[in-house]
Design a protein around this motif. Sequence first.
Motif, short mmCIF file in Angstrom:
data_model
loop_
_atom_site.label_atom_id
_atom_site.label_comp_id
_atom_site.label_asym_id
_atom_site.label_seq_id
_atom_site.Cartn_x
_atom_site.Cartn_y
_atom_site.Cartn_z
N THR A 337 8.40 35.65 68.99
CA THR A 337 9.17 35.35 70.20
C THR A 337 10.32 34.39 69.90
OG1 THR A 337 7.14 35.61 71.48
CG2 THR A 337 8.99 34.56 72.58
N LYS A 338 10.10 33.45 69.00
CA LYS A 338 11.16 32.53 68.60
C LYS A 338 12.32 33.30 67.96
CE LYS A 338 13.20 28.64 67.51
NZ LYS A 338 13.94 27.84 68.52
N THR A 341 13.95 35.54 70.98
CA THR A 341 14.55 34.89 72.15
C THR A 341 15.09 33.49 71.87
OG1 THR A 341 12.48 33.87 72.90
CG2 THR A 341 12.91 36.14 73.59
N GLY A 342 14.68 32.89 70.77
CA GLY A 342 15.09 31.53 70.48
C GLY A 342 14.25 30.47 71.17
N CYS A 343 13.18 30.88 71.84
CA CYS A 343 12.32 29.94 72.59
C CYS A 343 10.94 29.84 71.95
CB CYS A 343 12.17 30.40 74.04
SG CYS A 343 13.71 30.43 74.96
N TRP A 344 10.36 28.64 72.05
CA TRP A 344 8.94 28.46 71.70
C TRP A 344 8.15 28.78 72.97
CZ3 TRP A 344 8.41 27.92 66.65
CH2 TRP A 344 9.40 27.26 65.92
N ASP A 345 7.70 30.00 73.09
CA ASP A 345 7.17 30.49 74.36
C ASP A 345 5.65 30.33 74.46
OD1 ASP A 345 7.71 31.95 76.91
OD2 ASP A 345 6.35 33.39 76.00
#
Length: 524
Positions: A337-338, A341-345
């Motif tokens: 996911t990182k 999307t660039g996010c720590w989800d």
Amino acid sequence: IVSKLSVKRLFLQPPLVLYNFGQMAHVGCNSDEVVSLVSMLQDGSGVSASSAQHLADFLCEKFNSSASIQGEQEVALGETVQSLNASFLVTCTALVFLMQLGFAMLCAGAVRSKNCMNICLMNVLDPCFSAPAFFLFGYGFAYGDGTPNNGFIGNNDFSLEDMNQWQFFIFQWAFAAAAATITTGSVAERCTFQAYIGYSIFLSGFVYPIVAHWIWSPQGWLSAFNADAFNDIGMIDFAGSGVVHMVGGLAGLVGAVALGPRAGRFDVEGKPSPLFGGHSMTLVVLGTLVLWFGWFGFNPGSMLAINGNVNMQVVGRAAVTSTMSAASGGISALALTKLRTGCWDLSSVCNGLLCGLVGVTGGCAVIEPAAALLCGAISAVLFEYVCILFLKLQIDDPLCAAPMHGFCGMFGVIYTGLLAKQQYVEQVIGKNDNYGLFYGGGAKLLSCQLLGLISIASWTLATSAAFFYAMKFTGNLRVSLEEEMCGLDVSHHGGHAYQIDDNQKVKSNASKLNVADIEVKVNN
């Protein structure tokens, strides 16, 4: 008399003599049998025939007393072992049942707040409806071994008419309830309550038990525990990647397709709306961790016993591999996911570790911990891309239950055929001729796994389609658009999951107005 015998010479006698004494101590003796043995030890020691008879009487009295005590100890030991195994199984049942709380919290957090009470009620009622269904019909279909027995369906023990292993029944019921609960997530937020009641009973009382009979009953046509196992090995599905998770997940897939997407889920161009996320990540995390905790009863408990070195090894190994697969699934999902999307989800981690647990469930007792790490990582990646495929096909599964349980369950079935270790297979099913393809065990086990996958999928899809489309044809499957837009809590259950009084609403509105005024002043 004893002083006239050489103790040293007694222990130097041929093994047959010692064996005879040991045998007499175990099964009892009489003095006539012992006289001949005493005579063998005389050899000119001066022991008279009369003294030998007295010694024989004395020894027999002691041996018979020892045999009686030994018999009582063996009975007590056997009862202790049975009690230990029963306690182990009931404890694991409690852990599996606790997963119902995990499912409830996960589902509640993943739906919109206006449907929270509805999904919670469904999760509470799953064990309520599945218990009588499994009692009356399900257990007999799954494990009934009447005469003549057959490989497709069990045919006795309905209503537990000949039952004495109560702990086994309650453990198996917990699995049936779990299978029905999985489906709930796929049909959330738009399924009628009567349709929910129907599929909960149908799944736990008929669809799931038939599959359990095939794979887990000693009479099942594809069971590895069948003396005449298919292809000399049968299918290995230790804790139910196929039997439980595929059944629940694929039934949910059929339900989601039959129901269609929630109103507004996809726009006119087929793109998913971002307004349909869950309302509480706190509940999602709580549910995820409760499920992980419960899995320590789900997977290790499937050994059904803990006495003896082999059973202890299998139980412990199942716990270790389950942990490794869950951990790697969470890490893999986080990393993927990182990158995307660039996010720590957070939600991705929760989904990933659950996918790891689903994937390892079938082979947790027969694969090595390193293989479990790989299993979890692949399961998490598979889940992410199946979810993307579902969105492209406009299949609306609010909890992503079908990708997680259905498709990761399929992967777990195949993975066992590839990486089942020979030594571990022997410990679990008592056979070691066929094992994982990557370990040099040939393709027999893998072919059974693939046959099992196809059979479970075909049965579940066919029976679930018959049920859901029959409900749809009669107009009993989906709620009206007005009820759906209003929310099922209000339209079906007469209330809200979260009660907010009028004063709180006024304060909330005032707070919004103040923020708006401030924004206007700042802009000016």
